[in-house]
Design a protein around this motif. Structure first.
Motif, PDB file in Angstrom:
ATOM      1  N   VAL A  79       0.833  -1.210   0.000  1.00 16.93           N
ATOM      2  CA  VAL A  79       0.000   0.000   0.000  1.00 16.93           C
ATOM      3  C   VAL A  79       0.866   1.257   0.000  1.00 16.93           C
ATOM      4  CG1 VAL A  79      -1.938  -1.171   1.109  1.00 16.93           C
ATOM      5  CG2 VAL A  79      -0.243  -0.042   2.540  1.00 16.93           C
ATOM      6  N   GLY A  83       0.588   3.722  -2.967  1.00 16.83           N
ATOM      7  CA  GLY A  83       0.140   5.068  -2.620  1.00 16.83           C
ATOM      8  C   GLY A  83       1.060   6.127  -3.172  1.00 16.83           C
ATOM      9  N   LEU A 221      -1.596  -2.610 -10.715  1.00 17.34           N
ATOM     10  CA  LEU A 221      -1.717  -3.364  -9.458  1.00 17.34           C
ATOM     11  C   LEU A 221      -1.141  -4.765  -9.606  1.00 17.34           C
ATOM     12  CD1 LEU A 221      -5.324  -2.355  -8.311  1.00 17.34           C
ATOM     13  CD2 LEU A 221      -3.151  -1.199  -7.888  1.00 17.34           C
ATOM     14  N   VAL A 234      -8.119   0.047  -5.005  1.00 11.02           N
ATOM     15  CA  VAL A 234      -7.890   1.490  -4.996  1.00 11.02           C
ATOM     16  C   VAL A 234      -9.256   2.157  -5.155  1.00 11.02           C
ATOM     17  CG1 VAL A 234      -6.705   3.420  -6.087  1.00 11.02           C
ATOM     18  CG2 VAL A 234      -5.622   1.163  -6.029  1.00 11.02           C
ATOM     19  N   VAL A 299      -5.706   3.554  -0.908  1.00 12.93           N
ATOM     20  CA  VAL A 299      -5.118   2.292  -1.401  1.00 12.93           C
ATOM     21  C   VAL A 299      -5.185   1.283  -0.258  1.00 12.93           C
ATOM     22  CG1 VAL A 299      -3.094   1.141  -2.346  1.00 12.93           C
ATOM     23  CG2 VAL A 299      -3.578   3.529  -2.949  1.00 12.93           C
TER      24      VAL A 299
END
Length: 641
Positions: A79, A83, A221, A234, A299
């Protein structure tokens, strides 16, 4: 309880009755041993099994903690990295759209017709942001003023699009994100990003927008390469889905705002780790999320406990079976030890009975041995006297044999000298060739017999220990030259050529027993001439090694004679032996020369040996360590001679 009472009674008897001390003490020891063995086995089993179980429990617990820590670390790293990546990407898009708005504001607005300069502007900005699918500029009425992928721009009016009217109805110039819509070009699923274009006076001049393919966000991702059982989502701050992994059909259409994970945690904390997170009505296990501080973006990454802890569950089964097998093994060993203790007790009981019987037999045997001890000492003394007498007789016989052999040799040498002298006199006086040939044969036989007697006498002296090795300086080069001079005539009589080969690095002078070395060379040369019918006899000396002031010299006598078969080579250096009885009849000799040579070389701390092949000849050699002699001049030749 009866055993305890028996011990107390035994202790009382030991105190009150000194005569029963030994018997009662032994009984107490035996009872304690029998009573304590089984209890000790049970205690050891319980202690060891408990220790192993506790150790395996803590090992499983530590394994669980480690696994949880790995999952949490992976989620948090995921994350955080996503992010930062999304923040950077949105920042680039925001600056790109803001730059377009500044250019439009500088131009005073958008023209009513398609403008090539605006198209080029969108193309250049699109090139600077390769992750963007397209960039477009929308007039205040919703018509498209420029498009990075098409010139002139499409005629589609975008006034009904959320990313347009959201900017048209507000004075906020921040970035607006529409997570899901269909492209006006090809109908594909995209996510749109827009910014309001204002004049310096705040007048609404239009909207600058950019789009990114939804599949591209999902691919970003997927690049995290998370294992099976992990999930990434997300979303926007209002719960609208923007991208997900693994890809699901409704991940952009489903609103996550009322999910417990977002409702209870996201508004309060900008970044956190959860171990028992719940999404809607189903628990999702581990979860981590990060709220962007600049954009309305969240996220989150989650992992199903059943999937990520599958390895630990398998390990837990292995731990369980390890504990089970360990306890079973301990139980088996405890039962086995109990049986062994029982068997040992029976064996000890039998051993005690056998020991008592043995003690009786030992006592009887001891008395019997004491009876024979005196007689045995007399027998040993008498036998010792007999052996000493036998030793003295053997030494006397050996001395007598050596003395007799020496005397006989001396007695035989005198008439042999006379025979040799008379043969020389007759050879000078007689002119007849046949008679001279006969005399030559007599002289040769006399010389061979004299050499044999000399060798026998020398061997007897060596065996009796009367030979003393001397160390005097001599020239090693003279050794082989003198030997050739002594044996030249004998070799010529058989038609043989005798030669000398010396190494150029021979020292000028060394110290040693010149006479004994020459005697060994003569023995080897005599044998070489005897067993060679044609060819060459080569005498060779070389230096093998230098160490300090000493040198290791090797003397060789090589012939081209009959050679020695492998099966006879072990007996070559034996006394009074030859390799074959037929050799004695054909070549003569008594097998004394090589035995004498071996004894003399050993007395000089050297080594002797040979290399031979049948019908190819032999090379007899010996090596000696000789100290080098240094003086103002060369070694005296008379000493060498």
């Amino acid at each position: 309880m009866p055993g305890v009472c028996a011990i107390i009674i035994s202790i009382f008897n030991i105190v009150t009755n000194p005569d029963a001390q030994g018997m009662n003490l032994d009984f107490a020891k035996r009872w304690i041993a029998r009573a304590s063995a089984n209890r000790l086995i049970v205690l050891l089993f319980l202690f060891t099994a408990g220790f192993i179980d506790v150790a395996i429990f803590f090992l499983a617990q530590e394994d669980h903690k480690e696994r949880v820590a790995q999952v949490e670390s992976l989620l948090q790293r995921t994350v955080d990295s996503l992010g930062v990546e999304f923040d950077n990407e949105l920042n680039i898009i925001e600056r790109t759209l803001s730059g377009i708005g500044e250019v439009v504001a500088a131009r005073g607005g958008l023209p009513p017709e398609a403008d090539l300069a605006l198209h080029r502007l969108t193309v250049r900005r699109h090139a600077l942001t390769p992750s963007v699918r397209s960039i477009l500029i929308v007039r205040p009425d919703g018509s498209q003023a420029a498009h990075s992928l098409q010139q002139p721009p499409p005629a589609t009016n975008l006034a009904d699009r959320n990313y347009f009217w959201a900017q048209a109805e507000t004075f906020d110039t921040g970035l607006f994100i529409e997570p899901y819509l269909a492209s006006s070009l090809d109908g594909s699923e995209i996510s749109a990003f827009s910014m309001r274009i204002n004049s310096d006076g705040g007048q609404f001049l239009g909207v600058a927008a950019a789009s990114i393919a939804g599949s591209q966000l999902d691919d970003n991702l997927a690049l995290q390469n998370l294992p099976k059982g992990y999930r990434i989502q997300v979303t926007l701050a209002d719960g609208t889905g923007l991208a997900c992994f693994p890809v699901q059909a409704n991940c952009r259409r489903e609103n996550w705002l009322m999910a417990p994970l977002f409702r209870d945690h996201v508004p309060n904390v900008g970044r956190a780790l959860l171990q028992d997170a719940t999404l809607f009505d189903e628990p999702i296990g581990f979860a981590a999320y990060r709220v962007s501080g600049r954009y309305p973006l969240v996220v989150s990454a989650s992992a199903e406990k059943t999937a990520v802890m599958a390895v630990w569950h398998r390990n837990l089964v292995a731990y369980f079976f390890t504990a089970l097998i360990s306890n079973a093994a301990l139980l088996y060993m405890s039962l086995y030890a109990a049986r062994q203790f029982a068997a040992r007790r029976e064996a000890l009981r039998a051993l005690e009975e056998a020991n008592e019987s043995l003690e009786r037999r030992v006592s009887e045997r001891t008395a019997e041995l004491q009876h024979y001890q005196g007689h045995l000492e007399d027998m040993v003394h008498a036998r010792t006297l007999e052996l000493a007498q036998a030793r003295d007789d053997a030494e006397a016989a050996s001395r007598a044999k050596s003395a007799l052999l020496a005397n006989m040799t001396h007695e035989l040498r005198t008439p042999l000298h006379q025979i040799s002298g008379l043969v020389l006199i007759l050879q000078r006086r007689i002119e007849d060739e046949k008679q001279k040939s006969s005399l030559e044969k007599i002289g040769g036989a006399a010389r061979r017999l004299q050499t044999l007697l000399e060798n026998i006498l020398e061997l007897a002296r060596v065996e009796s220990g009367r030979v003393v090795i001397e160390s005097k300086p001599f020239a090693p080069a003279m050794l082989l030259t003198d030997a050739v001079n002594r044996w030249q005539a004998e070799a010529a009589r058989k038609g043989l050529h005798i030669e000398v080969a010396t190494s150029p690095d021979l020292p000028a002078s060394v110290c040693g027993d010149f006479v004994r070395i020459a005697e060994v060379i003569d023995c080897l040369t005599s044998n070489a001439i005897k067993f060679t019918s044609q060819g060459t006899i080569t005498l060779r000396e070389t230096v093998l090694e230098h160490k300090s002031r000493n040198c290791l010299m090797r003397f060789e006598v090589a012939d081209t004679g009959i050679g020695i078969a492998a099966e006879y080579q072990q007996a070559v250096f034996g006394q009074f032996t030859q390799v074959d009885d037929s050799m004695t009849r054909k070549f003569g000799g008594a097998g004394v020369g090589l035995a004498l040579s071996r004894r003399l070389v050993e007395l000089m701390s050297g080594e002797i040996g040979f290399d031979s092949e049948p019908a190819m000849g032999s090379v007899f050699w010996f090596t000696l360590w000789l100290p080098m002699y240094c003086c103002s001049g060369e070694a005296d030749d008379s000493v060498a001679g």
